[in-house]
Scaffold this motif. Structure first.
Motif, PDB file in Angstrom:
ATOM      1  N   ALA A 227      -7.253  10.613   6.100  1.00 12.86           N
ATOM      2  CA  ALA A 227      -7.697  11.392   7.260  1.00 12.86           C
ATOM      3  C   ALA A 227      -8.014  10.487   8.445  1.00 12.86           C
ATOM      4  CB  ALA A 227      -8.913  12.239   6.893  1.00 12.86           C
ATOM      5  N   HIS A 228      -8.304   9.220   8.169  1.00 11.89           N
ATOM      6  CA  HIS A 228      -8.587   8.269   9.249  1.00 11.89           C
ATOM      7  C   HIS A 228      -7.304   7.723   9.872  1.00 11.89           C
ATOM      8  CE1 HIS A 228     -12.753   8.431   8.005  1.00 11.89           C
ATOM      9  NE2 HIS A 228     -12.418   8.059   6.791  1.00 11.89           N
ATOM     10  N   ASN A 229      -6.159   7.995   9.219  1.00  9.32           N
ATOM     11  CA  ASN A 229      -4.881   7.495   9.711  1.00  9.32           C
ATOM     12  C   ASN A 229      -4.052   8.561  10.416  1.00  9.32           C
ATOM     13  OD1 ASN A 229      -5.592   5.925   7.054  1.00  9.32           O
ATOM     14  ND2 ASN A 229      -4.302   4.549   8.237  1.00  9.32           N
ATOM     15  N   VAL A 230      -4.575   9.791  10.457  1.00  7.02           N
ATOM     16  CA  VAL A 230      -3.823  10.902  11.026  1.00  7.02           C
ATOM     17  C   VAL A 230      -4.707  11.674  11.986  1.00  7.02           C
ATOM     18  CG1 VAL A 230      -2.473  12.972  10.532  1.00  7.02           C
ATOM     19  CG2 VAL A 230      -2.533  11.115   8.853  1.00  7.02           C
ATOM     20  N   LYS A 231      -4.210  11.920  13.188  1.00  9.41           N
ATOM     21  CA  LYS A 231      -4.918  12.795  14.104  1.00  9.41           C
ATOM     22  C   LYS A 231      -4.863  14.203  13.532  1.00  9.41           C
ATOM     23  CE  LYS A 231      -5.004  14.357  18.912  1.00  9.41           C
ATOM     24  NZ  LYS A 231      -4.322  14.297  20.229  1.00  9.41           N
ATOM     25  N   MET A 232      -6.038  14.773  13.243  1.00  5.94           N
ATOM     26  CA  MET A 232      -6.083  16.009  12.476  1.00  5.94           C
ATOM     27  C   MET A 232      -5.899  17.260  13.331  1.00  5.94           C
ATOM     28  SD  MET A 232      -6.124  15.185   9.378  1.00  5.94           S
ATOM     29  CE  MET A 232      -6.509  16.765   8.605  1.00  5.94           C
TER      30      MET A 232
ATOM     31  N   LEU B 226      -5.066  -1.248   5.024  1.00  6.89           N
ATOM     32  CA  LEU B 226      -6.016  -0.456   4.254  1.00  6.89           C
ATOM     33  C   LEU B 226      -7.373  -1.133   4.262  1.00  6.89           C
ATOM     34  CD1 LEU B 226      -3.918   0.450   1.108  1.00  6.89           C
ATOM     35  CD2 LEU B 226      -4.872   2.071   2.724  1.00  6.89           C
ATOM     36  N   PRO B 227      -8.474  -0.353   4.159  1.00  9.43           N
ATOM     37  CA  PRO B 227      -9.785  -0.970   4.017  1.00  9.43           C
ATOM     38  C   PRO B 227      -9.796  -1.913   2.823  1.00  9.43           C
ATOM     39  CG  PRO B 227      -9.987   1.389   4.399  1.00  9.43           C
ATOM     40  CD  PRO B 227      -8.537   1.106   4.180  1.00  9.43           C
ATOM     41  N   ILE B 228     -10.454  -3.070   2.972  1.00 10.57           N
ATOM     42  CA  ILE B 228     -10.408  -4.079   1.924  1.00 10.57           C
ATOM     43  C   ILE B 228     -10.982  -3.578   0.613  1.00 10.57           C
ATOM     44  CG2 ILE B 228     -12.629  -5.094   2.567  1.00 10.57           C
ATOM     45  CD1 ILE B 228      -9.485  -6.941   1.299  1.00 10.57           C
ATOM     46  N   ALA B 229     -11.978  -2.702   0.674  1.00 16.97           N
ATOM     47  CA  ALA B 229     -12.555  -2.182  -0.564  1.00 16.97           C
ATOM     48  C   ALA B 229     -11.540  -1.374  -1.340  1.00 16.97           C
ATOM     49  CB  ALA B 229     -13.786  -1.319  -0.254  1.00 16.97           C
ATOM     50  N   LEU B 230     -10.695  -0.623  -0.609  1.00 17.07           N
ATOM     51  CA  LEU B 230      -9.675   0.180  -1.269  1.00 17.07           C
ATOM     52  C   LEU B 230      -8.609  -0.713  -1.876  1.00 17.07           C
ATOM     53  CD1 LEU B 230      -8.685   3.006  -1.892  1.00 17.07           C
ATOM     54  CD2 LEU B 230      -7.581   3.066   0.346  1.00 17.07           C
ATOM     55  N   VAL B 231      -8.250  -1.784  -1.164  1.00 21.96           N
ATOM     56  CA  VAL B 231      -7.267  -2.720  -1.695  1.00 21.96           C
ATOM     57  C   VAL B 231      -7.768  -3.375  -2.969  1.00 21.96           C
ATOM     58  CG1 VAL B 231      -5.991  -4.832  -1.220  1.00 21.96           C
ATOM     59  CG2 VAL B 231      -6.333  -3.157   0.598  1.00 21.96           C
ATOM     60  N   LEU B 232      -9.015  -3.858  -2.950  1.00 20.05           N
ATOM     61  CA  LEU B 232      -9.565  -4.533  -4.121  1.00 20.05           C
ATOM     62  C   LEU B 232      -9.678  -3.600  -5.304  1.00 20.05           C
ATOM     63  CD1 LEU B 232     -12.358  -6.673  -2.410  1.00 20.05           C
ATOM     64  CD2 LEU B 232     -10.160  -7.457  -3.314  1.00 20.05           C
ATOM     65  N   ALA B 233     -10.017  -2.332  -5.037  1.00 15.59           N
ATOM     66  CA  ALA B 233     -10.134  -1.366  -6.134  1.00 15.59           C
ATOM     67  C   ALA B 233      -8.799  -1.122  -6.802  1.00 15.59           C
ATOM     68  CB  ALA B 233     -10.702  -0.043  -5.609  1.00 15.59           C
ATOM     69  N   ALA B 234      -7.715  -1.272  -6.028  1.00 14.20           N
ATOM     70  CA  ALA B 234      -6.396  -0.974  -6.575  1.00 14.20           C
ATOM     71  C   ALA B 234      -5.740  -2.179  -7.241  1.00 14.20           C
ATOM     72  CB  ALA B 234      -5.478  -0.460  -5.463  1.00 14.20           C
TER      73      ALA B 234
ATOM     74  N   TYR C 133      -1.756   6.550  12.580  1.00  8.90           N
ATOM     75  CA  TYR C 133      -2.429   5.285  12.874  1.00  8.90           C
ATOM     76  C   TYR C 133      -2.275   4.350  11.674  1.00  8.90           C
ATOM     77  CZ  TYR C 133      -4.705   8.596  16.043  1.00  8.90           C
ATOM     78  OH  TYR C 133      -4.950   9.590  16.954  1.00  8.90           O
ATOM     79  N   GLY C 134      -1.230   3.532  11.685  1.00 11.29           N
ATOM     80  CA  GLY C 134      -1.036   2.596  10.589  1.00 11.29           C
ATOM     81  C   GLY C 134      -0.588   3.239   9.293  1.00 11.29           C
ATOM     82  N   LEU C 135      -0.215   4.510   9.326  1.00 17.67           N
ATOM     83  CA  LEU C 135       0.313   5.215   8.160  1.00 17.67           C
ATOM     84  C   LEU C 135       1.783   5.482   8.377  1.00 17.67           C
ATOM     85  CD1 LEU C 135       0.164   6.970   5.540  1.00 17.67           C
ATOM     86  CD2 LEU C 135      -0.469   8.886   7.035  1.00 17.67           C
ATOM     87  N   TRP C 136       2.593   5.267   7.339  1.00 20.20           N
ATOM     88  CA  TRP C 136       4.019   5.544   7.418  1.00 20.20           C
ATOM     89  C   TRP C 136       4.406   6.573   6.361  1.00 20.20           C
ATOM     90  CZ3 TRP C 136       8.168   2.312   9.787  1.00 20.20           C
ATOM     91  CH2 TRP C 136       7.680   1.586  10.874  1.00 20.20           C
ATOM     92  N   ILE C 137       5.478   7.286   6.643  1.00 23.07           N
ATOM     93  CA  ILE C 137       6.070   8.220   5.679  1.00 23.07           C
ATOM     94  C   ILE C 137       7.477   7.714   5.390  1.00 23.07           C
ATOM     95  CG2 ILE C 137       6.721  10.605   5.193  1.00 23.07           C
ATOM     96  CD1 ILE C 137       4.645  11.465   7.301  1.00 23.07           C
ATOM     97  N   VAL C 138       7.738   7.379   4.147  1.00 26.27           N
ATOM     98  CA  VAL C 138       9.027   6.801   3.761  1.00 26.27           C
ATOM     99  C   VAL C 138       9.871   7.900   3.121  1.00 26.27           C
ATOM    100  CG1 VAL C 138      10.184   5.085   2.328  1.00 26.27           C
ATOM    101  CG2 VAL C 138       8.036   4.509   3.480  1.00 26.27           C
ATOM    102  N   GLY C 139      10.927   8.302   3.838  1.00 29.39           N
ATOM    103  CA  GLY C 139      11.768   9.397   3.379  1.00 29.39           C
ATOM    104  C   GLY C 139      13.143   8.944   2.937  1.00 29.39           C
TER     105      GLY C 139
END
Length: 418
Positions: free
Chosen positions: A84-89, A3-11, A388-394
């Motif tokens: 949206a940056h992790n999925v080919k739209m 994840l972008p570092i800014a998003l990690v720090l915000a969380a 792209y670096g995104l997973w779906i856990v089912g």
């Protein structure tokens, strides 16, 4: 991909320590509501082998669902969701004999009541989407075998004069009209709830393929195709639940959805919580993915989705994981992103969330033999080139834990089964 570092720090302020949840940890009772749910699988033939035609599209369907939610998020908020940056739209063209018949291989469904007077319907409870739809009374023959919702028979039904369309990669759609009406789940009643009355079901929603009447989404409002609060959010807004959370327990017998809390009889020890980084999906992360004691992946973005059978990841990472499993092979003849494993598979697989490790049982990771008597089985981890670096856990993972979706604190928790 991290994840972008800014998003990690915000969380980071949301990160919780492992929290004890024994039955006596709170002197104030929090009544909840247990809804029995049943499993229907289209993945198996009568002889117990995997129906390989159903494997076609198993990995692409959940990704298409993510795309649809991302489009809805942008319409609803005017902003682009970080995923949206992790999925080919762009939507893939259908290849081979892929139809909506394999909409979901496994479905967990139960009963709700809709309208005044209340009428029972069955729905697939799905944390990977946010809308409720049912077959309408004016639906064509594609809805045959399902219980139809007739807004004219309900005194609390109101026509919103808005249509909806849920599109899939093969060009199939579910189309209909939006209404508001009363929706009740085990006595919890939401009024003026937005729902869709379908005028057309594609082949995958025919009764033989999709036993529930409809689908009830349990993600956040921002990815609602209707732009409306999901049912559980409406229950919260109307003060119908004491605790703003719901729990899922998946098993061969006794599976349930618990609204307004968790069922303490079904898990033990402590919940391990991970924050939802960005509302829309139940989007969080796992620390690591370990195979036979070897850490193959670290800090990875993940959507927790009860409406997905497999664990699904990007192709390069999935390949790295199967490289650690003796006898595993790519099996494109069964579908994009499908791998096979020996039926004797017993390799330890673990996912770590917030420094706590949970095992994936070989029996849930092994989806079954490719044919009766075969020594080759289908692996429970699938790949999609559009991630792209995104997973779906089912369900391959979720059947091994008790899972709580905490709306109030925007987090997901996992506990060991009792």
């Amino acid at each position: 991909m991290h994840l972008p570092i800014a998003l990690v720090l915000a969380a980071l302020p949301l990160l919780a320590m492992t929290v004890p949840v024994t039955e006596n940890s709170d002197l104030t009772p929090h009544p909840g509501f247990s809804i029995p749910i049943a499993k229907r699988s289209n993945l198996y033939l009568a002889d117990g082998s995997v129906n390989t035609t159903k494997l076609q599209g198993m990995t692409t369907r959940p990704v298409d669902k993510v795309r649809r939610g991302l489009d809805a998020y942008k319409r609803n908020t005017g902003a682009t969701h970080p995923l949206a940056h992790n999925v080919k739209m762009s939507i893939k063209r259908a290849t081979g004999n892929v139809s909506l018949t394999d909409f979901e291989a496994d479905l967990w469904y139960g009963e709700i009541m809709v309208g005044t007077p209340l009428k029972p319907f069955t729905v697939d409870f799905d944390t990977g989407s946010s809308d409720l739809f049912l077959p309408g009374s004016n639906c064509d023959s594609s809805c045959a075998g399902h219980t139809a919702y007739n807004p004219r028979s309900s005194s609390t039904s109101r026509d919103l004069h808005e249509t909806f369309s849920l599109a899939y990669a093969d060009g199939s759609t579910v189309d209909g009209e939006q209404y508001t009406d009363t929706v009740s789940i085990d006595g919890l009643t939401a009024t003026k709830q937005t729902l869709g009355s379908a005028t057309e079901y594609s082949t995958g929603f025919e009764d033989s393929q999709f036993p529930p009447d409809g689908l009830l989404g349990m993600a956040f409002q921002s990815i609602s195709v209707y732009g409306a609060p999901p049912v559980f959010q409406t229950l919260i807004d109307q003060g119908k639940v004491t605790q703003q959370e719901f729990g899922f327990y998946f098993a061969e017998d006794g599976s349930e959805l618990y609204l307004g809390g968790t069922n303490t009889a079904l898990y033990s020890g402590s919940f391990t919580y991970v924050p939802v980084f960005f509302q829309g999906y139940w989007m969080t992360y796992f620390d690591s993915f370990t195979v036979n004691g070897v850490e193959v992946l670290s800090f990875t973005t993940a959507i927790i989705d009860t409406g997905t059978t497999q664990i699904i990841g990007d192709s390069s990472s999935v390949q790295l994981i199967y490289d650690q499993i003796d006898g595993a092979e790519a099996a494109p003849e069964y579908g994009d992103g499908i791998y096979t494993i020996p039926c004797t598979f017993d390799t330890p697989i673990e996912l770590t969330f917030n420094d706590v490790t949970f095992s994936v049982s070989p029996s849930t990771f092994n989806l079954g033999p490719v044919a009766q008597g075969s020594s080759t089985c289908v692996g429970g981890l699938g790949a999609d080139d559009d991630l792209y670096g995104l997973w779906i856990v089912g369900d391959v993972f979720l059947q091994n834990v008790y899972t709580v979706f905490d709306v109030a604190n925007s987090q997901v928790g996992f506990a060991n089964l009792a």
